[in-house]
Design an enzyme around this catalytic site. Sequence first.
Site, mmCIF file in Angstrom:
data_model
loop_
_atom_site.group_PDB
_atom_site.id
_atom_site.type_symbol
_atom_site.label_atom_id
_atom_site.label_comp_id
_atom_site.label_asym_id
_atom_site.label_seq_id
_atom_site.Cartn_x
_atom_site.Cartn_y
_atom_site.Cartn_z
ATOM 1 N N LYS A 19 -5.744 6.827 -4.549
ATOM 2 C CA LYS A 19 -7.035 6.792 -4.868
ATOM 3 C C LYS A 19 -7.892 7.302 -3.806
ATOM 4 C CE LYS A 19 -6.934 2.196 -4.880
ATOM 5 N NZ LYS A 19 -5.406 2.006 -4.771
ATOM 6 N N ARG A 94 -11.477 -5.624 -7.666
ATOM 7 C CA ARG A 94 -9.887 -5.925 -7.475
ATOM 8 C C ARG A 94 -9.604 -7.208 -8.119
ATOM 9 N NH1 ARG A 94 -8.731 -2.653 -2.675
ATOM 10 N NH2 ARG A 94 -6.459 -2.901 -2.416
ATOM 11 N N ARG A 133 2.750 7.275 5.122
ATOM 12 C CA ARG A 133 1.272 7.618 5.303
ATOM 13 C C ARG A 133 0.795 7.532 6.784
ATOM 14 N NH1 ARG A 133 -3.103 4.389 1.795
ATOM 15 N NH2 ARG A 133 -2.190 2.733 2.629
ATOM 16 N N ARG A 166 -1.129 2.673 9.145
ATOM 17 C CA ARG A 166 -1.821 1.510 9.017
ATOM 18 C C ARG A 166 -0.893 0.187 9.142
ATOM 19 N NH1 ARG A 166 -5.363 2.135 3.389
ATOM 20 N NH2 ARG A 166 -4.328 -0.058 3.131
ATOM 21 N N ARG A 177 1.105 -6.692 -0.685
ATOM 22 C CA ARG A 177 -0.055 -6.120 -1.529
ATOM 23 C C ARG A 177 0.153 -5.968 -2.908
ATOM 24 N NH1 ARG A 177 -0.562 -1.324 2.391
ATOM 25 N NH2 ARG A 177 -2.283 -0.637 0.943
HETATM 26 P P1 AP5 Z 1 -3.721 7.173 -0.457
HETATM 27 O O1 AP5 Z 1 -4.682 8.056 -1.172
HETATM 28 O O2 AP5 Z 1 -4.195 6.527 0.731
HETATM 29 O O3 AP5 Z 1 -3.390 5.942 -1.481
HETATM 30 P P2 AP5 Z 1 -4.554 4.676 -2.090
HETATM 31 O O4 AP5 Z 1 -4.190 4.641 -3.242
HETATM 32 O O5 AP5 Z 1 -5.940 4.950 -1.519
HETATM 33 O O6 AP5 Z 1 -3.832 3.358 -1.039
HETATM 34 P P3 AP5 Z 1 -4.461 2.243 -0.488
HETATM 35 O O7 AP5 Z 1 -3.284 1.858 0.269
HETATM 36 O O8 AP5 Z 1 -5.427 2.814 0.506
HETATM 37 O O9 AP5 Z 1 -5.090 1.232 -1.408
HETATM 38 P P4 AP5 Z 1 -5.275 -0.193 -1.174
HETATM 39 O O10 AP5 Z 1 -5.761 -0.365 -2.428
HETATM 40 O O11 AP5 Z 1 -3.905 -0.999 -0.993
HETATM 41 O O12 AP5 Z 1 -5.803 -0.310 0.029
HETATM 42 P P5 AP5 Z 1 -7.310 -0.666 0.725
HETATM 43 O O13 AP5 Z 1 -7.653 0.145 1.790
HETATM 44 O O14 AP5 Z 1 -8.311 -0.176 -0.822
HETATM 45 O O15 AP5 Z 1 -2.297 7.743 -0.743
HETATM 46 C C1 AP5 Z 1 -1.137 6.902 -0.016
HETATM 47 C C2 AP5 Z 1 -0.198 8.017 0.585
HETATM 48 O O16 AP5 Z 1 0.182 8.890 -0.290
HETATM 49 C C3 AP5 Z 1 -1.075 8.781 1.710
HETATM 50 O O17 AP5 Z 1 -0.098 9.209 2.580
HETATM 51 C C4 AP5 Z 1 -1.172 10.202 0.986
HETATM 52 O O18 AP5 Z 1 -1.201 11.305 1.762
HETATM 53 C C5 AP5 Z 1 0.060 10.127 0.030
HETATM 54 N N1 AP5 Z 1 -0.219 10.704 -1.251
HETATM 55 C C6 AP5 Z 1 -1.574 10.671 -2.077
HETATM 56 N N2 AP5 Z 1 -1.310 11.114 -3.270
HETATM 57 C C7 AP5 Z 1 0.198 11.886 -3.265
HETATM 58 C C8 AP5 Z 1 0.664 12.712 -4.131
HETATM 59 N N3 AP5 Z 1 0.293 12.921 -5.282
HETATM 60 N N4 AP5 Z 1 1.859 13.110 -3.816
HETATM 61 C C9 AP5 Z 1 2.487 12.631 -2.683
HETATM 62 N N5 AP5 Z 1 1.845 11.946 -1.632
HETATM 63 C C10 AP5 Z 1 0.577 11.452 -1.892
HETATM 64 O O19 AP5 Z 1 -7.407 -2.098 1.074
HETATM 65 C C11 AP5 Z 1 -6.612 -2.575 2.047
HETATM 66 C C12 AP5 Z 1 -7.174 -4.180 2.235
HETATM 67 O O20 AP5 Z 1 -8.351 -4.387 2.116
HETATM 68 C C13 AP5 Z 1 -6.572 -4.974 0.923
HETATM 69 O O21 AP5 Z 1 -5.189 -5.297 0.914
HETATM 70 C C14 AP5 Z 1 -7.545 -6.104 1.010
HETATM 71 O O22 AP5 Z 1 -7.100 -7.263 2.300
HETATM 72 C C15 AP5 Z 1 -8.879 -5.502 1.576
HETATM 73 N N6 AP5 Z 1 -9.705 -5.296 0.531
HETATM 74 C C16 AP5 Z 1 -10.227 -4.037 0.172
HETATM 75 N N7 AP5 Z 1 -10.683 -3.830 -1.044
HETATM 76 C C17 AP5 Z 1 -11.067 -5.102 -1.467
HETATM 77 C C18 AP5 Z 1 -11.739 -5.699 -2.489
HETATM 78 N N8 AP5 Z 1 -12.324 -5.165 -3.376
HETATM 79 N N9 AP5 Z 1 -11.593 -7.254 -2.613
HETATM 80 C C19 AP5 Z 1 -10.867 -8.133 -1.531
HETATM 81 N N10 AP5 Z 1 -10.259 -7.305 -0.615
HETATM 82 C C20 AP5 Z 1 -10.220 -5.900 -0.444
#
Ligand code: AP5
Length: 223
Positions: A19, A94, A133, A166, A177
Amino acid sequence: MVSERVVRIVFLGPPGAGKGTQARFVVERYGACQVSTGEILRKAAREHTPLGKKAAGYLDRGTLVPDDVMLKLVAERLHGEDCGLGFILDGFPRTIAQAEGLATILRDMGSTLDCVFFFHVPRSVIIERLAGRRTCKRCGTLYHRIFNPPTRETVCDRCGGELDQREDDREETVAARLDVYETQTAPLIDYYHRQGLLREIDGVGSVEEIKARVFQALQESGR
Ligand code: AP5
């Protein structure tokens, strides 16, 4: 930036679905703002702000920060001047309660969502992506040790900042997660499908292949 069309999109999908990676491309092209709630919370936690202190335990455990906290944060962010050309919500909503709250926020702003892109990626691929990552501590650029490696292992190609793994990408937190995603976030797929807003993107393939699918889907939805 090549377009002046306003985009208002949610990126939905499991952790590591890509994402954040794809949101950056859309932001570059459309000038919209990327609202990455995870990024905002991690920054607040690093800086020990009141929000950060509240969020830190949830981030460490991989559980969700309470809905009221998230809704207040997103409402403030969407009123920011830089969201005038639209937004990509990356990691929000979410829960169903967050989705309902978002609809109210947008209604109060005289706005609506264009669509919701759901990135479909199987669990085995997710685990591989999260394990490799690396993120630039300074500018947030994303890398992957194997699929998108930086030129020098610990240095950001874009700004020279230090690359970091991370905390919540450790194996046991990733499992938590993914469970949280299945129970609390996956119901949004059906929720948005019933509203006719859902576009499914096959999230398996190279970054460039998925980027092409995202822009194709944007075009098909009139953007
Ligand atoms: P990346 O693009 O970083 O993936 P992502 O979908 O953004 O993954 P996240 O882990 O950031 O999502 P998340 O939803 O768990 O975490 P968030 O920060 O929102 O890609 C991942 C890796 O793969 C990278 O190394 C990239 O280079 C690689 N990659 C990408 N595309 C690729 C491809 N096509 N081929 C190969 N490699 C590829 O949330 C973290 C925490 O914050 C949560 O656990 C929670 O505690 C809190 N939080 C955040 N939002 C909320 C909310 N709305 N409500 C409550 N708590 C929240």
